[in-house]
Structure formats: C-alpha cells, structure tokens
Scaffold this active site. Structure first.
Site, PDB file in Angstrom:
ATOM      1  N   TYR A 153      34.244 -14.043  -1.919  1.00 14.12           N
ATOM      2  CA  TYR A 153      33.475 -12.789  -2.013  1.00 14.12           C
ATOM      3  C   TYR A 153      32.031 -13.056  -1.584  1.00 14.12           C
ATOM      4  O   TYR A 153      31.452 -12.289  -0.803  1.00 14.12           O
ATOM      5  CB  TYR A 153      33.520 -12.210  -3.435  1.00 14.12           C
ATOM      6  CG  TYR A 153      32.681 -10.953  -3.562  1.00 14.12           C
ATOM      7  CD1 TYR A 153      33.042  -9.787  -2.883  1.00 14.12           C
ATOM      8  CD2 TYR A 153      31.510 -10.930  -4.331  1.00 14.12           C
ATOM      9  CE1 TYR A 153      32.266  -8.635  -2.970  1.00 14.12           C
ATOM     10  CE2 TYR A 153      30.735  -9.785  -4.418  1.00 14.12           C
ATOM     11  CZ  TYR A 153      31.122  -8.637  -3.742  1.00 14.12           C
ATOM     12  OH  TYR A 153      30.343  -7.495  -3.819  1.00 14.12           O
ATOM     13  N   LYS A 157      29.840 -11.460   1.598  1.00 14.57           N
ATOM     14  CA  LYS A 157      28.545 -10.765   1.490  1.00 14.57           C
ATOM     15  C   LYS A 157      27.438 -11.547   2.212  1.00 14.57           C
ATOM     16  O   LYS A 157      26.478 -10.942   2.684  1.00 14.57           O
ATOM     17  CB  LYS A 157      28.206 -10.507   0.017  1.00 14.57           C
ATOM     18  CG  LYS A 157      29.113  -9.444  -0.616  1.00 14.57           C
ATOM     19  CD  LYS A 157      29.000  -8.095   0.109  1.00 14.57           C
ATOM     20  CE  LYS A 157      29.811  -7.000  -0.545  1.00 14.57           C
ATOM     21  NZ  LYS A 157      29.638  -5.682   0.118  1.00 14.57           N
TER      22      LYS A 157
HETATM   23  P1  NDP Z   1      34.228   0.707  -6.302  1.00 14.32           P
HETATM   24  O1  NDP Z   1      35.480  -0.066  -6.508  1.00 14.32           O
HETATM   25  O2  NDP Z   1      33.848   1.698  -7.341  1.00 14.32           O
HETATM   26  O3  NDP Z   1      34.280   1.447  -4.877  1.00 14.32           O
HETATM   27  C1  NDP Z   1      34.774   0.803  -3.741  1.00 14.32           C
HETATM   28  C2  NDP Z   1      34.972   1.822  -2.640  1.00 14.32           C
HETATM   29  O4  NDP Z   1      35.407   1.134  -1.448  1.00 14.32           O
HETATM   30  C3  NDP Z   1      36.016   2.862  -2.966  1.00 14.32           C
HETATM   31  O5  NDP Z   1      35.535   4.136  -2.604  1.00 14.32           O
HETATM   32  C4  NDP Z   1      37.206   2.475  -2.114  1.00 14.32           C
HETATM   33  O6  NDP Z   1      37.891   3.640  -1.681  1.00 14.32           O
HETATM   34  C5  NDP Z   1      36.526   1.807  -0.905  1.00 14.32           C
HETATM   35  N1  NDP Z   1      37.429   0.870  -0.269  1.00 14.32           N
HETATM   36  C6  NDP Z   1      37.898  -0.304  -0.776  1.00 14.32           C
HETATM   37  N2  NDP Z   1      38.770  -0.860   0.067  1.00 14.32           N
HETATM   38  C7  NDP Z   1      38.854  -0.032   1.152  1.00 14.32           C
HETATM   39  C8  NDP Z   1      39.603  -0.063   2.358  1.00 14.32           C
HETATM   40  N3  NDP Z   1      40.456  -1.063   2.634  1.00 14.32           N
HETATM   41  N4  NDP Z   1      39.444   0.944   3.243  1.00 14.32           N
HETATM   42  C9  NDP Z   1      38.596   1.962   2.977  1.00 14.32           C
HETATM   43  N5  NDP Z   1      37.865   2.040   1.849  1.00 14.32           N
HETATM   44  C10 NDP Z   1      38.002   1.062   0.945  1.00 14.32           C
HETATM   45  O7  NDP Z   1      33.072  -0.376  -6.119  1.00 14.32           O
HETATM   46  P2  NDP Z   1      31.489  -0.245  -5.843  1.00 14.32           P
HETATM   47  O8  NDP Z   1      31.059   1.148  -5.711  1.00 14.32           O
HETATM   48  O9  NDP Z   1      30.831  -1.113  -6.837  1.00 14.32           O
HETATM   49  O10 NDP Z   1      31.406  -1.005  -4.437  1.00 14.32           O
HETATM   50  C11 NDP Z   1      30.791  -0.450  -3.280  1.00 14.32           C
HETATM   51  C12 NDP Z   1      30.122  -1.566  -2.525  1.00 14.32           C
HETATM   52  O11 NDP Z   1      29.082  -2.131  -3.316  1.00 14.32           O
HETATM   53  C13 NDP Z   1      31.033  -2.723  -2.132  1.00 14.32           C
HETATM   54  O12 NDP Z   1      30.722  -3.145  -0.826  1.00 14.32           O
HETATM   55  C14 NDP Z   1      30.656  -3.809  -3.142  1.00 14.32           C
HETATM   56  O13 NDP Z   1      30.912  -5.100  -2.654  1.00 14.32           O
HETATM   57  C15 NDP Z   1      29.185  -3.540  -3.290  1.00 14.32           C
HETATM   58  N6  NDP Z   1      28.543  -4.084  -4.480  1.00 14.32           N
HETATM   59  C16 NDP Z   1      29.002  -3.758  -5.725  1.00 14.32           C
HETATM   60  C17 NDP Z   1      28.369  -4.278  -6.844  1.00 14.32           C
HETATM   61  C18 NDP Z   1      28.854  -4.023  -8.233  1.00 14.32           C
HETATM   62  O14 NDP Z   1      28.477  -4.786  -9.146  1.00 14.32           O
HETATM   63  N7  NDP Z   1      29.632  -2.974  -8.485  1.00 14.32           N
HETATM   64  C19 NDP Z   1      27.196  -5.134  -6.710  1.00 14.32           C
HETATM   65  C20 NDP Z   1      26.815  -5.421  -5.348  1.00 14.32           C
HETATM   66  C21 NDP Z   1      27.461  -4.882  -4.284  1.00 14.32           C
HETATM   67  P3  NDP Z   1      39.485   3.820  -1.602  1.00 14.32           P
HETATM   68  O15 NDP Z   1      40.089   2.899  -2.610  1.00 14.32           O
HETATM   69  O16 NDP Z   1      39.712   5.286  -1.881  1.00 14.32           O
HETATM   70  O17 NDP Z   1      39.796   3.473  -0.198  1.00 14.32           O
HETATM   71  C1  8X3 Z   2      28.874  -7.516  -6.962  1.00  8.52           C
HETATM   72  C2  8X3 Z   2      27.992  -8.241  -7.926  1.00  8.52           C
HETATM   73  O1  8X3 Z   2      27.724 -10.416  -9.240  1.00  8.52           O
HETATM   74  O2  8X3 Z   2      29.956  -9.466  -9.139  1.00  8.52           O
HETATM   75  O3  8X3 Z   2      28.556  -7.804  -5.650  1.00  8.52           O
HETATM   76  O4  8X3 Z   2      29.002 -10.535  -7.203  1.00  8.52           O
HETATM   77  S1  8X3 Z   2      28.718  -9.715  -8.384  1.00  8.52           S
END
Ligand code: NDP
Ligand code: 8X3
Length: 252
Positions: A153, A157
């Site tokens: 992961y 990133k």
């Molecule tokens: P969620 O799981 O709540 O949302 C993830 C979203 O990505 C969903 O809308 C899902 O939609 C979509 N998605 C996942 N796989 C696919 C795919 N194969 N094709 C199309 N869409 C896809 O997580 P977050 O909102 O937290 O994550 C959003 C972003 O933020 C990510 O890039 C994550 O790495 C990043 N992030 C998150 C953090 C956290 O702590 N939550 C911290 C730092 C970064 P669906 O399943 O309907 O396709």
């Molecule tokens: C999501 C935050 O700390 O789980 O990117 O990697 S962490």
C-alpha cells in the site's frame, strides 16, 4: 468562481470522494461521479441534483477499456472537465511482506496506481488542448513514509507521489495545476476494505478523533479555489492526535 466548472471524481460512492461531491455540489460545481456501486451512485445523484447537474459513470478503474469507454460516453454538456479528482483507491490487507497476498498486491497496484493513470490519460488530452485544468491526486501519508506491514500500500502511494510530481512537470507548459493531498487517518470505509470486513477495522478510529471525510473535502475545495497563480502542490494533513503513521495519541 467555481459554479461554471465541471469536476470528475473517482471513488465518489464513499468516504472522501462522496464528501467531496457534497462539498462541490454546495458550490454549484457540475459533477461526474464515478464508482462501481451503481445504487450508491444513484442515491448520491438524486440527493445532489437539487444543487447542481450530476451524471454518474460506472466503471472499474482497473479496466482501461471501461475507463476510456465511460469517459468518451459523456454527453456534450459534461465533456469539458475542468477538475479531475483522482481519489478511487484502497488498502487491501495489512501483512508482513513474506505473508502478503498476491491478489491484494494486484488490487492495490492496479487500482491505486494504474487506475489513476488510466483515468488521467482519458482526461488530460482535453486539458492540454484547452491549456487549463486542475488535477488533484489523493495520495496518503503512506506515500511519505513506510510503516510496518504497509509495504505494498505504501509503495502504491509512493508511486502516486511520483506520478503527481511527474504530471506537474510535464503539464507545466499547459497551465494545468497538479496537486497532491496526502491525508493521515480518515474515518471512512477504508479500514473495512483493508481488513475485509473483519471487526478489527472498528478499532482503527477508536480512542481519538480521526479526520472525517468532510475535512478532506474542505481542503480539496480550498485547493481548487485558489487564485490562478496559486497551486497547492503537495499537502500533508493529519488528525491532531496523529504525529506520523505509527504515533497516534489514543485514550482507550
Ligand atoms: P473508501 O473505501 O470509503 O472509498 C474508496 C472509494 O474508491 C469508493 O468510492 C470505491 O467505490 C472506490 N474504488 C475502490 N476500488 C475501485 C475500483 N476498482 N474502481 C473504481 N472505484 C474504486 O475509502 P477512502 O474514502 O478513505 O479512500 C479514498 C482515497 O483516499 C483512496 O485513494 C485512499 O487510499 C486515500 N486515503 C485514505 C485514507 C484513510 O485513512 N481513509 C488516508 C489517506 C489516503 P466503489 O467500491 O463503488 O467502486
Ligand atoms: C491511509 C492512511 O495510515 O492507513 O492512507 O496508510 S494509512
């Protein structure tokens, strides 16, 4: 002025993407909402259609044919994309490298890295042609530092960080802004996905106040509303209780 702009948001069915859709709708930004769960896309579309024009695109970012077909299928009124939010992504698993699952590795590299590239490739040509646009890639604090069991992961990133820098350099002659927003712990469905529904996911956000998806949406809106000469190139945001990936002050 944002109310004559159109934004395409990937991963709009949940978490940060969904909150960003809500934030943008408040300001009248036209929305192209993408994801795989059509029922959720429909629900969000019907909620936000009261505030702005909304269209949904259902595709898996891993499938390059689907990505291009979906974006090419946009009606004329949504074809001009001003803002691209590359947000779709997840962690899959949390294992030491020697125990890692190949399907999890494929998912993270295919979605977080290659999916982001496919969507960008489908959208960038119209931006270079018009010599305007703003791309925001959602990276992570995991793109700045590697933590135990985060291996692939974190690699995905770190790749997003490098791609963002590369985009900013290559698109510099075209007046296209490229930004990366890198959150720490945000309370979304992220941990449900990472731990595949295991109850352990419930503990991730316990004992402190994690960032909420609306906090990130607020920052994304801030980034897209800076004056033309200002670009938020790279932003790291933690909850106040978090100092780095492994240091979180919890009251349990
Ligand atoms: P969620 O799981 O709540 O949302 C993830 C979203 O990505 C969903 O809308 C899902 O939609 C979509 N998605 C996942 N796989 C696919 C795919 N194969 N094709 C199309 N869409 C896809 O997580 P977050 O909102 O937290 O994550 C959003 C972003 O933020 C990510 O890039 C994550 O790495 C990043 N992030 C998150 C953090 C956290 O702590 N939550 C911290 C730092 C970064 P669906 O399943 O309907 O396709
Ligand atoms: C999501 C935050 O700390 O789980 O990117 O990697 S962490």
């Amino acid at each position: 002025m944002t109310n004559n702009k159109t934004a395409l948001i990937t991963g709009a069915t949940s978490g940060i993407g969904r909150a960003t859709a809500h934030e943008f709708a408040k300001h009248g930004i036209k929305l192209i909402l993408c994801g795989r769960r059509q029922e959720r896309l429909d629900t969000i579309q019907s909620a936000l259609s009261k505030q702005t024009d909304v269209i949904t695109l259902n595709f898996d970012v891993r499938d390059k044919t689907e990505v291009f077909k979906a974006i090419e299928s946009l009606p004329l009124s949504f074809k001009h994309i001003d803002i691209l939010i590359n947000n779709a992504g997840n962690a899959h698993g949390l294992e030491p490298i020697q125990e890692g699952n190949l399907d999890d590795w494929d998912a993270m590299m295919d979605i977080n890295v290659k999916g982001l590239l496919y969507v960008s490739k489908a959208v960038i040509p119209q931006m270079t042609e018009r010599q305007s646009g703003h791309i925001i890639n959602i990276g992570s604090s995991a793109g700045r530092e590697v933590y135990p069991k985060g291996n692939v992961y974190c690699a995905s990133k770190h790749a997003v960080a490098a791609i963002t820098d590369g985009m900013r350099i290559d698109l510099n002659p075209y007046d296209i802004k490229v930004s990366s927003i890198n959150p720490g712990l945000v309370e979304t469905e992220f941990s449900q996905v990472r731990f595949k529904g295991d109850a352990i996911a419930d503990n991730v956000y316990k004992g402190y106040k994690a960032l909420q998806p609306e906090d990130i949406a607020d920052i994304i809106y801030f980034a897209i509303t800076r004056p033309k000469h200002v670009n938020i190139a790279d932003l790291l945001v933690f909850p106040s209780a978090q100092a780095n990936s492994v240091t979180v002050k919890k009251n349990l």
